[in-house]
Design a protein around this motif. Structure first.
Motif, PDB file in Angstrom:
ATOM      1  N   UNK A   1      21.354  73.691  39.642  1.00 59.76           N
ATOM      2  CA  UNK A   1      22.816  73.737  39.747  1.00 59.76           C
ATOM      3  C   UNK A   1      23.343  75.060  39.228  1.00 59.76           C
ATOM      4  N   UNK A   2      22.870  75.466  38.054  1.00 60.29           N
ATOM      5  CA  UNK A   2      23.351  76.701  37.450  1.00 60.29           C
ATOM      6  C   UNK A   2      22.944  77.921  38.269  1.00 60.29           C
ATOM      7  N   UNK A   3      21.677  77.951  38.697  1.00 58.29           N
ATOM      8  CA  UNK A   3      21.197  79.159  39.364  1.00 58.29           C
ATOM      9  C   UNK A   3      21.708  79.281  40.791  1.00 58.29           C
ATOM     10  N   UNK A   4      21.494  78.251  41.603  1.00 60.68           N
ATOM     11  CA  UNK A   4      21.806  78.385  43.029  1.00 60.68           C
ATOM     12  C   UNK A   4      23.306  78.382  43.300  1.00 60.68           C
ATOM     13  N   UNK A   5      24.086  77.672  42.490  1.00 60.97           N
ATOM     14  CA  UNK A   5      25.526  77.731  42.693  1.00 60.97           C
ATOM     15  C   UNK A   5      26.036  79.155  42.622  1.00 60.97           C
ATOM     16  N   UNK A   6      25.627  79.861  41.582  1.00 59.92           N
ATOM     17  CA  UNK A   6      26.029  81.259  41.365  1.00 59.92           C
ATOM     18  C   UNK A   6      25.351  82.196  42.364  1.00 59.92           C
TER      19      UNK A   6
ATOM     20  N   UNK B   1      20.611  93.255  41.957  1.00 59.30           N
ATOM     21  CA  UNK B   1      20.297  92.446  40.791  1.00 59.30           C
ATOM     22  C   UNK B   1      20.210  90.975  41.121  1.00 59.30           C
ATOM     23  N   UNK B   2      21.068  90.515  42.010  1.00 55.66           N
ATOM     24  CA  UNK B   2      21.052  89.111  42.417  1.00 55.66           C
ATOM     25  C   UNK B   2      19.798  88.770  43.215  1.00 55.66           C
ATOM     26  N   UNK B   3      19.387  89.677  44.099  1.00 53.72           N
ATOM     27  CA  UNK B   3      18.142  89.460  44.848  1.00 53.72           C
ATOM     28  C   UNK B   3      16.950  89.428  43.897  1.00 53.72           C
ATOM     29  N   UNK B   4      16.941  90.321  42.912  1.00 52.66           N
ATOM     30  CA  UNK B   4      15.842  90.347  41.943  1.00 52.66           C
ATOM     31  C   UNK B   4      15.808  89.053  41.129  1.00 52.66           C
ATOM     32  N   UNK B   5      16.988  88.546  40.766  1.00 51.86           N
ATOM     33  CA  UNK B   5      17.038  87.292  40.014  1.00 51.86           C
ATOM     34  C   UNK B   5      16.514  86.128  40.850  1.00 51.86           C
ATOM     35  N   UNK B   6      16.854  86.112  42.141  1.00 55.15           N
ATOM     36  CA  UNK B   6      16.376  85.033  43.003  1.00 55.15           C
ATOM     37  C   UNK B   6      14.861  85.066  43.132  1.00 55.15           C
ATOM     38  N   UNK B   7      14.300  86.254  43.272  1.00 59.52           N
ATOM     39  CA  UNK B   7      12.843  86.379  43.349  1.00 59.52           C
ATOM     40  C   UNK B   7      12.194  85.893  42.066  1.00 59.52           C
ATOM     41  N   UNK B   8      12.763  86.281  40.933  1.00 56.16           N
ATOM     42  CA  UNK B   8      12.206  85.860  39.648  1.00 56.16           C
ATOM     43  C   UNK B   8      12.289  84.350  39.472  1.00 56.16           C
ATOM     44  N   UNK B   9      13.377  83.743  39.934  1.00 53.62           N
ATOM     45  CA  UNK B   9      13.565  82.300  39.759  1.00 53.62           C
ATOM     46  C   UNK B   9      12.620  81.511  40.656  1.00 53.62           C
ATOM     47  N   UNK B  10      12.393  82.005  41.863  1.00 54.64           N
ATOM     48  CA  UNK B  10      11.609  81.242  42.841  1.00 54.64           C
ATOM     49  C   UNK B  10      10.117  81.552  42.808  1.00 54.64           C
ATOM     50  N   UNK B  11       9.751  82.726  42.314  1.00 56.23           N
ATOM     51  CA  UNK B  11       8.346  83.119  42.367  1.00 56.23           C
ATOM     52  C   UNK B  11       7.678  83.192  40.992  1.00 56.23           C
ATOM     53  N   UNK B  12       8.424  83.020  39.969  1.00 57.97           N
ATOM     54  CA  UNK B  12       7.869  82.987  38.620  1.00 57.97           C
ATOM     55  C   UNK B  12       8.412  81.777  37.887  1.00 57.97           C
ATOM     56  N   UNK B  13       8.009  81.631  36.633  1.00 55.61           N
ATOM     57  CA  UNK B  13       8.512  80.483  35.878  1.00 55.61           C
ATOM     58  C   UNK B  13       9.247  80.881  34.615  1.00 55.61           C
ATOM     59  N   UNK B  14       9.258  82.176  34.247  1.00 55.26           N
ATOM     60  CA  UNK B  14       9.882  82.568  32.986  1.00 55.26           C
ATOM     61  C   UNK B  14      11.397  82.392  33.029  1.00 55.26           C
ATOM     62  N   UNK B  15      12.043  82.791  34.127  1.00 51.21           N
ATOM     63  CA  UNK B  15      13.488  82.632  34.214  1.00 51.21           C
ATOM     64  C   UNK B  15      13.868  81.161  34.269  1.00 51.21           C
ATOM     65  N   UNK B  16      13.114  80.383  35.046  1.00 49.27           N
ATOM     66  CA  UNK B  16      13.409  78.954  35.147  1.00 49.27           C
ATOM     67  C   UNK B  16      13.274  78.280  33.779  1.00 49.27           C
ATOM     68  N   UNK B  17      12.224  78.635  33.053  1.00 50.69           N
ATOM     69  CA  UNK B  17      12.020  78.039  31.729  1.00 50.69           C
ATOM     70  C   UNK B  17      13.106  78.482  30.759  1.00 50.69           C
TER      71      UNK B  17
ATOM     72  N   UNK C   1      26.973  70.959  39.694  1.00 53.64           N
ATOM     73  CA  UNK C   1      27.677  71.240  40.944  1.00 53.64           C
ATOM     74  C   UNK C   1      26.645  71.694  41.966  1.00 53.64           C
ATOM     75  N   UNK C   2      26.502  70.953  43.054  1.00 51.69           N
ATOM     76  CA  UNK C   2      25.515  71.273  44.083  1.00 51.69           C
ATOM     77  C   UNK C   2      25.960  72.481  44.901  1.00 51.69           C
ATOM     78  N   UNK C   3      25.038  73.407  45.147  1.00 53.99           N
ATOM     79  CA  UNK C   3      25.317  74.537  46.042  1.00 53.99           C
ATOM     80  C   UNK C   3      25.431  74.002  47.472  1.00 53.99           C
ATOM     81  N   UNK C   4      26.154  74.685  48.363  1.00 54.84           N
ATOM     82  CA  UNK C   4      26.820  75.975  48.126  1.00 54.84           C
ATOM     83  C   UNK C   4      28.198  75.825  47.494  1.00 54.84           C
ATOM     84  N   UNK C   5      28.524  76.790  46.629  1.00 56.27           N
ATOM     85  CA  UNK C   5      29.868  76.886  46.092  1.00 56.27           C
ATOM     86  C   UNK C   5      30.717  77.714  47.053  1.00 56.27           C
ATOM     87  N   UNK C   6      32.028  77.467  47.120  1.00 54.36           N
ATOM     88  CA  UNK C   6      32.871  78.273  48.016  1.00 54.36           C
ATOM     89  C   UNK C   6      32.946  79.718  47.548  1.00 54.36           C
TER      90      UNK C   6
END
Length: 273
Positions: free
Chosen positions: A184-189, A157-173, A84-89
């Motif tokens: 889809x999973x990350x940005x939708x939520x 917590x959501x801001x911290x998760x976004x930083x981790x997803x975009x600036x590191x690779x551990x969460x993405x992996x 599901x492509x972001x943005x979600x309603x």
């Protein structure tokens, strides 16, 4: 042929589904003889970054302990279900309660099946919303780390998760092990919750007076995404609520303290019987 026990996981499959004219695939898995209608079916609703596989063996362990069949599935946007492509309603959870879940249960032959819902985080909010929407079908809800409203700590917590997803690779992996489309999973939520105005999101009015089943409301005392006010709010609006605050536990009690959680759920269900 002997009947499989409730814990026996069947192979995951992709359930076709039509929703609002769109063709979807829902990654699903039965635990045991789930089509046997003599018992309630235990349905697992995952968190905002969750999926079928991210539950790991907890659903099978819980079904075994309770001797109940189960169903685990990934909602659209997660796991191997349709992305599901972001943005979600901003009301995506309310929409899923009114549209997606009824359609899923209909497609799986469960429209008239008594259900016990076990939801985590986003999934706990969804479980409560569906119980309010389909009061005659839901026999009980376990709401683990639910969100009824948005707290400042949740947004942090959501801001911290976004930083981790975009600036590191551990969460993405880590997410890539469980989702065919991690964006889809990350940005939708994440985008839905961080969009301006979402801080006013609140589902208390939608639950008030509409919940009819028993609720076990569970929260880790050290949950980084929400305070105990979340489960206390459930008890304030629904009398048939048992509160369970777990010390030395974070946002995922089924990972931090699975044995204690299973024991409490056994006791709760025994008290209902």
């Amino acid at each position: 042929m002997s009947t499989p026990s409730p814990l026996t996981p069947r192979p995951p499959f992709l359930q076709p589904l039509m929703l609002d004219g769109e063709s979807l695939r829902i990654e699903s898995q039965w635990l045991g003889e789930a089509q046997e209608a003599r018992q309630p079916l235990l349905v697992f609703l995952h968190e905002g970054l969750g999926s079928l596989s991210q539950w790991r063996d907890f659903p099978a362990r819980l079904c075994e302990a309770l001797q109940l069949p189960g169903l685990v599935f990934s909602r659209p946007g997660y796991g191997h279900s349709t992305p599901r492509t972001a943005p979600w309603p901003p009301d995506y959870l309310q929409r899923q309660a009114r549209g997606l879940l009824p359609a899923c249960f209909e497609a799986l032959g469960l429209a008239d099946r008594p259900l016990l819902l076990f939801g985590h985080s986003d999934g706990a909010s969804l479980a409560l919303l569906y119980a309010a929407h389909a009061a005659q079908q839901v026999r009980g809800v376990v709401a683990m780390a639910p969100h009824l409203f948005v707290e400042p700590m949740t947004l942090l917590g959501l801001h911290a998760a976004k930083t981790a997803y975009e600036q590191g690779d551990s969460l993405r992996k880590a997410l890539a092990r469980h989702h065919a489309d991690t964006d889809s999973a990350f940005y939708g939520w994440n985008d839905a919750w961080l969009r301006p105005g979402f801080e006013d999101w609140n589902i208390e009015a939608e639950l008030q007076g509409r919940l009819q089943c028993p609720v076990l409301a569970v929260q880790g005392v050290h949950d980084e995404y929400g305070s105990l006010r979340q489960i206390e709010a459930i008890a304030e609006l629904h009398a048939d609520t048992r509160l369970l605050a777990l010390p030395d536990c974070g946002h995922s009690p089924h990972k931090d303290q699975p044995e204690r959680l299973i024991a409490h759920m056994q006791d709760w269900l025994a008290s209902l019987a």
